[in-house]
Scaffold this active site. Sequence first.
Site, PDB file in Angstrom:
ATOM      1  N   ASP A 130     -37.871   2.803  97.608  1.00  0.00           N
ATOM      2  CA  ASP A 130     -38.535   3.378  96.452  1.00  0.00           C
ATOM      3  C   ASP A 130     -39.698   2.431  96.139  1.00  0.00           C
ATOM      4  O   ASP A 130     -39.783   1.319  96.676  1.00  0.00           O
ATOM      5  CB  ASP A 130     -37.582   3.552  95.267  1.00  0.00           C
ATOM      6  CG  ASP A 130     -38.132   4.570  94.268  1.00  0.00           C
ATOM      7  OD1 ASP A 130     -39.347   4.846  94.313  1.00  0.00           O
ATOM      8  OD2 ASP A 130     -37.366   5.084  93.445  1.00  0.00           O
TER       9      ASP A 130
HETATM   10  C1  BGC Z   1     -39.839   7.092  92.012  1.00  0.00           C
HETATM   11  C2  BGC Z   1     -39.797   7.847  93.310  1.00  0.00           C
HETATM   12  C3  BGC Z   1     -41.184   8.214  93.727  1.00  0.00           C
HETATM   13  C4  BGC Z   1     -42.015   6.942  93.834  1.00  0.00           C
HETATM   14  C5  BGC Z   1     -43.437   7.174  94.259  1.00  0.00           C
HETATM   15  C6  BGC Z   1     -40.809   5.918  92.062  1.00  0.00           C
HETATM   16  O1  BGC Z   1     -41.005   5.379  90.806  1.00  0.00           O
HETATM   17  O2  BGC Z   1     -38.556   6.633  91.685  1.00  0.00           O
HETATM   18  O3  BGC Z   1     -38.992   8.980  93.190  1.00  0.00           O
HETATM   19  O4  BGC Z   1     -41.152   8.919  94.932  1.00  0.00           O
HETATM   20  O5  BGC Z   1     -42.045   6.300  92.580  1.00  0.00           O
HETATM   21  O6  BGC Z   1     -44.161   7.758  93.247  1.00  0.00           O
END
Ligand code: BGC
Length: 729
Positions: free
Chosen positions: A261
């Site tokens: 993530d």
């Molecule tokens: C989220 C993800 C997301 C990523 C990119 C993170 O804060 O938890 O689900 O894909 O950011 O934006």
Amino acid sequence: MIKTQYKKILLILTLITCLWNALEAQNNDAMEEKIENILSQLTLEEKVAMCHAQSKFSTKGVERLGIPEIWMSDGPHGVRAEISWDDWAYAGWTNDSITAFPALTCLASTFNPELAKDYGFSVGEEARYRKKDILLGPGVNIYRTPMNGRNFEYMGEDPFLASKLVVPYVQGVQKNGVAACVKHFALNNQEHWRDKINVEVSDRALHEIYLPAFKAAVIEGKTWAIMGAYNKFRGTYTTHNPILHKILKTDWAFDGVVVSDWSSAHSTKEAALYGLDMEMGTGTDGLGTTTANHYSNYYLATPFLKMLKSGEIEESLVDDKVRRILRLMFRTTMSSNRPFGRMNNVEHHEVARKVATEGIVLLKNDNNFFPIQDKKGLTIAVIGENATRTMTAGGGSSELKPKFEISPLEGIKARYKNAKIIHTMGFASGRSVYDEVLPSPYDADSLKVEAIEIAKKADIVLFVGGLSKSHLQDCEGDDRQQYHLPFGQEELLKEIKAVNKNLGMILLTGNAVEMSWLDKVDGLIQGWYLGSMAGHALADVISGDVNPSGKLPFSFPAKLEDNAAHSFGALSYPGDGTNQYYKEDILVGYRWHDTKKIKPLFAFGEGMSYTAFKLSDIQTDKNNYSQNESISVSCTVSNTGEKTGSEVVQVYIGKSKSKVKRALKELKGFQKLEVNSRENVTANIEIPVSALAYYDDTTSNWIIEKGTYTIYVGNASNNISKSLKITIK
Ligand code: BGC
């Protein structure tokens, strides 16, 4: 005669499958050979460069060998607008407006895997048109508490339902040569303290509740990517946790890429050893805003290279990561038969509208409040900020920039040509800027006074309320702080009722809410967040053009303490800031309500129709089964009302005498069927006996207990038409 023909068809089908498998194996072998060939030509520096970001949403290719970059975008409800190279600001492109599809809670409410396939395929086409190689979604974290700010992006509280929907979604996306990236692996069931909370949960709950949808996405959906989560599990960050290696990559034989993530990686050694393949979003200055040497400071960048060079980390580890990344490339960017995608086309809008109308849930309908006829002389007051507020903005990374978004008010106005539609805001929330909520510029009292005046003038009031998708509502980054409706809506509803008897509620949320006002409304529609076609879809159902058939994918507890996680106090939810213990174990959602006999306000699987259904002739094909057989459950679904409609037959199974703790019943099969007025159709649901196994944490094995099981067949978890006994030998 028929039997012989049937046998012939079966034989031909088997032959075709064998041939197909052989071809696929051959193609795979050829691909693996190419991967080895490329790998042998890469320098250590080039390999390492492929394992981490080069910008907010892309990774490096290898220029000299013509190996392309990988480009990603957030999903899961549509393809997010372009983000700047180095920071979170939107890049300001003008060609990145897309179709917004309904939130995944709505998709889950359709109980319709066919629609999940259409949804996945359509959003995949849009991702492809936008030149994305990985779509960051769908999310399948289980709905454990109604406070989780991100529940709207997930598929509800039941692992079986989520599994049945995630598989076709993933397959649909990937048909476009775009990888799905199923997130967030694993146990990211709350947003509060998400970057540090350590989850302690039993192996049994892990395997029976929290992992099945991921497992289905890997084994059946064959997803090409998985995203790690922010939280820890048993002391180690989930993005580089031994379960990636042991469960995901070994037990389930996942051959794709584990993407972190954004900023969930914390250690070079753990990332190298425990199966993280691609590091994204790490903020090396603690904020993620530095541009100078930013990416080379990632855990899987220079520090990784150094450890590889010094021999502290074996080269085979980076090779494994690069093999996976190249495999993903051969399936996406380097695939020779990749379609080109489409965007904002009529078909996508139709899919969005179909998912929305099928997912809308009718929860209360006293004196047939809905549907509302379009009549001359009728005045309908549409009151509430959510009638006009955009619901595709906000909510965090899933927010979208749709080409258009039909608001509920616009949709109602477009459908009701004879009735007079009047509107006022009634209440106003504040907009959030990242994790701060700006106060509303409106005066709450004046809004209320005007709403009462408007309500007095109308024959019917439709209150369009709910949550706002701003910080501390349904929004990534933190959880809700109250279970009841915010912004004075409860009071307002009560005051409107005092001046107008005909009050209907359209609730736009991705979560359950407390409903002290339920007896004040005659009709209640759970309308989720419905994307580009929201207003049209709501008007379809309000007017009766579409007969509602959505079913709740999670329970609505009457009060928060009735929810399993909350009933065990703060250590269970939200934890003490360091640890939390999933004390309810396997009894999540309706499993808890059923087993502990705590009546929910609305139950899992519940949802009404404008017609009436009756289930009869409920039977199994036999009474005794051995462990490798399937149980065939059949029943007649009769539409006894005046309108064509769809009903979801739900099969739950339980075992009252067991050596282990059991939920009273668990969903094991369902089928959605359309039935014409005054007609019958037959539902046939097959359940492999192996699906009755429990996870034995002493032997780390799935065990099918012998003995008597109860099969419950109904149209909601709290509306069982008949229960039957069967025996497993
Ligand atoms: C989220 C993800 C997301 C990523 C990119 C993170 O804060 O938890 O689900 O894909 O950011 O934006």
